[in-house]
Each structure stands twice: as structure tokens, then as C-alpha cells.
Design an enzyme around this catalytic site. Structure first.
Site: not given
Length: 405
Positions: A10, A183, A387, A244, A94
Site C-alpha cells: 500500500n 473503501h 483490507e 473532511r 492497493r
């Protein structure tokens, strides 16, 4: 010797997270992180997971991602797990944005890499770093299958009615403007694990997945396929997040430009880095926010209430989208660990068949579990996301299938 190991990478703009997994049982052989790449105080933390192994850490300049991956390779070699091992079946990457073309895990070749580069305008913060990691890994092991697993792929099953924005079609298509969602690797893994918890096949279960970390997103998963998700063209849309804003009237951006004289970059920074929980109360750590609430901090309380209000709206909306809901699954850092968030999100939704068992909700565990009351019509689950395992599974399944062709 059958190759059964997958290295998952990643790559961020200044970091590389990695895990080496054995796909015979999904066990981890090593995990690690390289951070502050390009700085004088770069840091590598490597943890082999064999019996008696100890974590190793080193600091010092690591010039670029090439040097970072070579350092990772050296650490793995020291444990007998080197990248030259015949047991390594693939490297799984990823990749945040795959657009509409990449709906499945994909073996990377020059054409695939070129398409990922063409998607940089819609993922300028993520895809360039992912590309750098891919290029570096391909240079280190050009003979080994490199597989891209896309965050957006799980959401490509959304119907056009959910994926399209109500703007001029020609303009939207010319500039690739639509809801992509993110996601997705987590939502795929958690929705399947939730079905397993219920003792059912994924195609028989409707699940609302709530991935609540510093970034947060919701998805409506019908029979194993995503039919709606909260993040959109970018990860800014949807739930209130750590920094955010989530959903906001688009005219706010025009107002800030015209009235406050803010530039596009200033507004971008405001909405992505200075909004959400941190903008509301100065903290984006839910543990700290809860501590402040217990001390009577009204700003922290308001931030929490706004966060929960948005969460409830999405639960209700996705209940309507699905028609029938079998389970709601909480995952990621906040979803897995903040009992107060789960309790507040479900409170008052008894008419929808939702109710928690307070004792089960308050228990801490690293295991996937049901926390709803026995009489609840809809199960409430806590499912730790994984993940890296999902990427490894998808990559290994693909290369294994290709080897049979």
C-alpha cells in the site's frame, strides 16, 4: 514447490505499508511500514511474525520508493522471506481509483498502468503514489505477477440511478464525473464476513456497511453487490469524517470564493483537511472527543451529535434503498472500537428493527461479533476489517486462475 505467498503493498505519497501473507491459511508472515520517505529521518518498522521473532526498527534517510522497497526486501530476506523466494506467488497492490474500466482485480501490464495514470486527475492524492509503488515493485521482480486491487471496484455494480449526478450528461461524461466510491476493499470484505456471521451466503444477505475511521463511508450491499455508497467522485462526499466535511451544499464553495475571496486550493484544503470533526471541535480522535464530552465540553458534544446525525441519515437512506436489511456492520477504527458511536447511531431506530445488547456492545474484542439484542429483527455486527487479507485473497485467486489457463 507451490507458490502460496502474496506480498501486499500500500504505497502512499511518503510511505509504504506492507504485509506478507501465506494464502494456505491467510496467516501473516511479516508486517511493516516505511514512513517519511524522502526525508532525513525516514523510519522503517518491520515485524516478522514467526515464533520468537522480534520487531526491528531503523531510522535514516530513505531517498525514494525504490530505496524503500529495497529496504523492505532486505528485511524480508533477513527472515528467510525474500522477494526472490519461489514461494512468492504475486505482489498485490492497493490502487485507490480504477474508474469504470477496472471492476475486478487485474494483472498489471503497461496498458493497465497507463490507464491508472490517466485516472490521476480524479485521484490526484492517491493514484500517483500507487503508481510509484507498482513501478518500483515491477523493477524489483519483473518476472512476478503484479496485481492491482482497486478501492473503487466493489462499487462499480451500482446502478446508474445511484452512480450518476444530476448534471449535464455530456459534461459529466467528458470529465468522468460520477460517484465512484472508495473503501471498496473493506466494504467487500466486511459484507461477506457479516453474511458468514449470520450463517448465510453473501447473495442471500442485505447489509449496510459503516466504515468509520478518520475517513468514513457507508454502503448498501444487496446480495453481495454494492447498490449505493456515500463517497462520490472523491472521498470528500458523504459522512462527517475526521477532517473532511462530507455532504455540503455545493454553493458553499462559490460563496467562499466570492465572499471570502478564497482560492480553489484554499477551499479544497478547508473541506478536506480543516473540516469534519477537527473543524467542528479541534479534535478528530473520537476517544479525545468522548473524553471532552464527559468533562462537559459543549463544542465536542455538538461535533459528536452532528457526526451521529449524518450517520443516522445514511442508515435510514440505505434502509430505504435496500428495502430489506438483514444486518448493519460497523468497521474500521471508530466503528470497531467506539461503543458510544454504535449506541448513538442505533438509538431511536427500534421501529426499523434495530436494538443493541448494551453488554455486548460495551465488550471489547478483536473478533467479528453480533451485538444486537436477541429480539432485534436486524442484526448489528462489529466486523474488524482486513483490507490486506482481502487484497491478498483477490490477487492469489487471480494468479491461481491464470496458472490454470
Amino acid at each position: 514447490m507451490t507458490a502460496t505467498r502474496v506480498l501486499v503493498l500500500n504505497s502512499g505519497s511518503s510511505s509504504v505499508k506492507y504485509q506478507l501473507l501465506d494464502m494456505r491459511d491467510g496467516s501473516r508472515l511479516a508486517v511493516g511500514l516505511v514512513e517519511r520517505i524522502g526525508e532525513a529521518n525516514s523510519r522503517l518498522v518491520h515485524t516478522p511474525l514467526g515464533e520468537g521473532a522480534e520487531k526491528r526498527e531503523r531510522t535514516g534517510p530513505i531517498a525514494d520508493h525504490g530505496a524503500a522497497l529495497k529496504a523492505v526486501a532486505d528485511e524480508l530476506t533477513a527472515d528467510g522471506l525474500g522477494l526472490d523466494s519461489p514461494e512468492l506467488a504475486a505482489i498485490g497492490h492497493r490502487v485507490v481509483h480504477g474508474g469504470l474500466r477496472f471492476t475486478e482485480p487485474t494483472v498489471i501490464d503497461d496498458d493497465v498502468l497507463a490507464e491508472v495514470e490517466r485516472l490521476v486527475p480524479v485521484a490526484p492524492l492517491h493514484n500517483p503514489a500507487n503508481i510509484t509503488g507498482i513501478r518500483t515493485a515491477r523493477a524489483l521482480r519483473p518476472d512476478l505477477p503484479q496485481v492491482a486491487v482497486f478501492d473503487t471496484a466493489f462499487h462499480t455494480t451500482m446502478p446508474e440511478s445511484a452512480a450518476r449526478y444530476a448534471i449535464d450528461v455530456e459534461t459529466a461524461d467528458a470529465h468522468r464525473i460520477r460517484r465512484y466510491g472508495f473503501h471498496g476493499t473493506s466494504h467487500a470484505y466486511v459484507s461477506r464476513e457479516t453474511a458468514r456471521l449470520l450463517g448465510k451466503a453473501p447473495e442471500d444477505v442485505n447489509v449496510i456497511v459503516l466504515h468509520l475511521g478518520n475517513g468514513a463511508s457507508a454502503s448498501a450491499v444487496k446480495g453481495g453487490r454494492c447498490v449505493d455508497t456515500s463517497m462520490g467522485l472523491t472521498p470528500l462526499e458523504g459522512l462527517v469524517m475526521g477532517t473532511r466535511s462530507g455532504d455540503i451544499d455545493p454553493a458553499v464553495t462559490f460563496h467562499l470564493k466570492r465572499v471570502a475571496g478564497m482560492s480553489t486550493d484554499d477551499i479544497d484544503a478547508l473541506l478536506n483537511k480543516k473540516s469534519g470533526l477537527v473543524g467542528l471541535c479541534g479534535d478528530n480522535d473520537m476517544r479525545e472527543i468522548r473524553r471532552r464530552i464527559e468533562e462537559g465540553d459543549e463544542r465536542a458534544l455538538l461535533a459528536f451529535e452532528i457526526y451521529i446525525h449524518r450517520l443516522k441519515k445514511y442508515i435510514g437512506a440505505y434502509y430505504a434503498v435496500l428495502g430489506r436489511v438483514d444486518a448493519i456492520a460497523f468497521t474500521a477504527g471508530v466503528g470497531e472500537n467506539a461503543a458510544a458511536v454504535r449506541e448513538a447511531a442505533v438509538a431511536g431506530l427500534e421501529e426499523l428493527g434495530l436494538a443493541l445488547d448494551t453488554g455486548l456492545n460495551d465488550e471489547r474484542s478483536d473478533e467479528a461479533r453480533i451485538i444486537s439484542a436477541p429480539y432485534a429483527r436486524v442484526a448489528v455486527a462489529v466486523v474488524p476489517t482486513d483490507e490486506e487479507l482481502e487484497i491478498a485473497r483477490q490477487a492469489f485467486a487471480l494468479v491461481s486462475l491464470n496458472s490454470l489457463d
